[in-house]
Design a protein around this motif. Structure first.
Motif, PDB file in Angstrom:
ATOM      1  N   ASP A 100      -1.026   2.391 -10.299  1.00 18.03           N
ATOM      2  CA  ASP A 100      -2.419   2.062 -10.591  1.00 18.03           C
ATOM      3  C   ASP A 100      -2.695   0.632 -10.123  1.00 18.03           C
ATOM      4  OD1 ASP A 100      -5.002   2.026 -11.529  1.00 18.03           O
ATOM      5  OD2 ASP A 100      -4.444   1.705 -13.636  1.00 18.03           O
ATOM      6  N   LEU A 101      -2.915   0.487  -8.831  1.00 17.39           N
ATOM      7  CA  LEU A 101      -3.133  -0.830  -8.234  1.00 17.39           C
ATOM      8  C   LEU A 101      -4.407  -0.796  -7.397  1.00 17.39           C
ATOM      9  CD1 LEU A 101       0.492  -1.625  -6.947  1.00 17.39           C
ATOM     10  CD2 LEU A 101      -0.597  -2.539  -9.015  1.00 17.39           C
ATOM     11  N   GLY A 102      -5.368  -1.623  -7.762  1.00 13.19           N
ATOM     12  CA  GLY A 102      -6.571  -1.746  -6.967  1.00 13.19           C
ATOM     13  C   GLY A 102      -6.371  -2.723  -5.825  1.00 13.19           C
ATOM     14  N   PRO A 103      -7.395  -2.919  -4.993  1.00 17.58           N
ATOM     15  CA  PRO A 103      -7.250  -3.840  -3.857  1.00 17.58           C
ATOM     16  C   PRO A 103      -6.810  -5.248  -4.261  1.00 17.58           C
ATOM     17  CG  PRO A 103      -9.213  -2.503  -3.579  1.00 17.58           C
ATOM     18  CD  PRO A 103      -8.695  -2.209  -4.958  1.00 17.58           C
ATOM     19  N   ALA A 146      -7.522 -10.650   3.622  1.00  9.63           N
ATOM     20  CA  ALA A 146      -8.057 -10.152   4.891  1.00  9.63           C
ATOM     21  C   ALA A 146      -7.403  -8.844   5.282  1.00  9.63           C
ATOM     22  CB  ALA A 146      -7.857 -11.197   5.982  1.00  9.63           C
ATOM     23  N   SER A 147      -6.092  -8.761   5.122  1.00  7.14           N
ATOM     24  CA  SER A 147      -5.364  -7.563   5.538  1.00  7.14           C
ATOM     25  C   SER A 147      -5.775  -6.346   4.720  1.00  7.14           C
ATOM     26  CB  SER A 147      -3.859  -7.807   5.417  1.00  7.14           C
ATOM     27  OG  SER A 147      -3.123  -6.805   6.063  1.00  7.14           O
ATOM     28  N   VAL A 148      -6.080  -6.539   3.451  1.00  7.66           N
ATOM     29  CA  VAL A 148      -6.439  -5.429   2.574  1.00  7.66           C
ATOM     30  C   VAL A 148      -7.936  -5.124   2.614  1.00  7.66           C
ATOM     31  CG1 VAL A 148      -6.570  -4.684   0.150  1.00  7.66           C
ATOM     32  CG2 VAL A 148      -4.478  -5.770   1.022  1.00  7.66           C
ATOM     33  N   LEU A 149      -8.786  -6.156   2.628  1.00  6.74           N
ATOM     34  CA  LEU A 149     -10.207  -5.983   2.341  1.00  6.74           C
ATOM     35  C   LEU A 149     -11.116  -5.898   3.561  1.00  6.74           C
ATOM     36  CD1 LEU A 149     -10.546  -8.549  -0.603  1.00  6.74           C
ATOM     37  CD2 LEU A 149     -10.282  -6.064  -0.776  1.00  6.74           C
ATOM     38  N   LEU A 199       0.831  -1.201   0.000  1.00  2.00           N
ATOM     39  CA  LEU A 199       0.000   0.000   0.000  1.00  2.00           C
ATOM     40  C   LEU A 199       0.866   1.252   0.000  1.00  2.00           C
ATOM     41  CD1 LEU A 199      -2.895   1.129   0.166  1.00  2.00           C
ATOM     42  CD2 LEU A 199      -2.642   1.100   2.659  1.00  2.00           C
ATOM     43  N   ALA A 200       1.950   1.234   0.768  1.00  2.00           N
ATOM     44  CA  ALA A 200       2.847   2.383   0.805  1.00  2.00           C
ATOM     45  C   ALA A 200       3.421   2.675  -0.568  1.00  2.00           C
ATOM     46  CB  ALA A 200       3.976   2.121   1.806  1.00  2.00           C
TER      47      ALA A 200
END
Length: 387
Positions: free
Chosen positions: A152-155, A181-184, A143-144
């Motif tokens: 351009d990166l989605g979940p 789980a960590s992202v969503l 994410l950083a």
């Protein structure tokens, strides 16, 4: 376990530590949580369903760009174990240890970071406890880099970058459960994820309103996906699927359809046990989602959790005596259900308990089963920027 810091407190600590280590403030601080799976163990790489919640415990990454092409990694949890390598030279195993997880993410995105990075890690997700500390680290870094470099990166892309870092750079053959789980995950909900097509929905999980708590109990027996029998189990599942003529074990919905595996030899009997766990565990996920969404008493979920532990212990054979003792002790102390969580061969268990009995169950598993720590879970937010 000590109290989890607020996002503001965590960001301030990371900024101070980064500045002390690198001589200037970072460009930002990002966080991603560990996770505990309510139900759905070893189903993700078989295309099945999972139901995790994010922990309030997070791993934080303070990051700044460099102009010398170097990746410099430091961690407050691993003092004296800094790592430095040219971004162009990143390769599986170099660097190794804790630094391999963030390095693997950078390696996945190396074309976007030619100038290099300074990165300091801090966090409170217990390592080796089956709570996805490695995925939290990978997702915080992914994410950083997305935010810092304008990628351009989605979940789903972030999940894939983090998972490939763990699979290809570190060498742990995990599925997408931990990183998803960590992202969503979102606060107050469990994530119902069908891993084959990646459809997901947020299932409200307000245990406090029902007078309940989900207690995470650390056995103190650490594990590593890269070194444990996790890879063996995955290969056994793949072999079972091939023998059954299906792409993934999630394609089997009826236990009776596993009969062809029982061909009378020892290997067939083993594969039958492995497949039986996966098919029955997938069904348990659906059952728990139905129970939580049906407006009934969430205590009914308890026996499903306990059945999941029996399957992991007997059919999948990934539990250990320490975890079995914790589950048995929690149940005898009044838990409505309990099971081991994570990949197995150590780590943690969860117990569904009446909120008023949380301390009593925690004391019992500590004094009678040797648990090292326990804490009640509040379904929390997924990966995010802190500053």
């Amino acid at each position: 376990m000590s109290e989890v810091p607020t996002d503001a407190e965590a960001a301030a600590r990371a900024v101070a530590a980064f500045t002390d280590r690198f001589g200037a403030a970072p460009e930002g601080v990002w966080a991603a949580p560990g996770r505990v799976n309510v139900i759905g163990e070893h189903t993700d790489y078989n295309g099945g369903a999972v139901l995790p919640v994010a922990l309030p415990h997070t791993t934080r990454a303070a990051v700044a760009r460099r102009d010398d092409g170097r990746l410099v990694l430091a961690s407050l949890q691993h003092p004296g174990a800094d790592a430095e390598v040219a971004v162009a030279d990143l390769a599986p195993g170099d660097p190794g240890g804790w630094a391999g997880y963030p390095a693997g993410v950078v390696a996945e995105l190396r074309e976007s970071v030619p100038g290099g990075l300074s990165l300091l890690v801090d966090g409170d997700v217990p390592a080796g406890a089956g709570l996805s500390s490695s995925a939290a680290l990978e997702c915080a870094v992914a994410l950083a880099l997305r935010d810092l470099l304008g990628l351009d990166l989605g979940p789903a892309d972030l999940v894939d970058v983090a998972r490939r870092a763990e699979n290809d750079f570190v060498g742990a053959p995990t599925g997408i459960l931990d990183q998803s789980a960590s992202v969503l995950c979102t606060a107050g909900h469990a994530l119902y994820l069908r891993t084959r097509d990646r459809r997901s929905e947020q299932v409200p999980l307000d245990l406090a309103a029902a007078g309940l708590a989900l207690l995470v109990i650390d056995s103190g027996t650490t594990h590593s996906h890269a070194e444990s029998g996790y890879g063996d189990r995955r290969r056994e599942c793949e072999e079972a699927a091939r023998r059954l003529g299906v792409d993934l074990l999630c394609d089997v919905r009826d236990l009776a359809d596993l009969a062809p595996l029982d061909d009378g030899d020892e290997r067939g009997a083993l594969l039958l046990r492995r497949a039986r766990h996966v098919v029955s565990e997938d069904a348990r996920v659906r059952e728990v989602v139905a129970l939580l969404g049906g407006g009934g008493d969430p205590r009914a979920v308890g026996p499903v959790l306990t059945a999941g532990h029996a399957s992991l212990r007997d059919d999948f054979e990934v539990s250990v005596p320490e975890l079995d003792a914790i589950v048995e002790t929690a149940l005898s102390a009044g838990a409505h259900g309990a099971r081991m969580v994570g990949g197995g061969f150590g780590g943690s268990a969860v117990a569904l308990v009446d909120a008023a009995a949380t301390d009593a169950v925690a004391t019992a598993v500590t004094e009678r089963a040797g648990a090292t720590r326990s804490f009640a879970v509040v379904p929390s937010a997924g990966a995010r920027r802190l500053s």
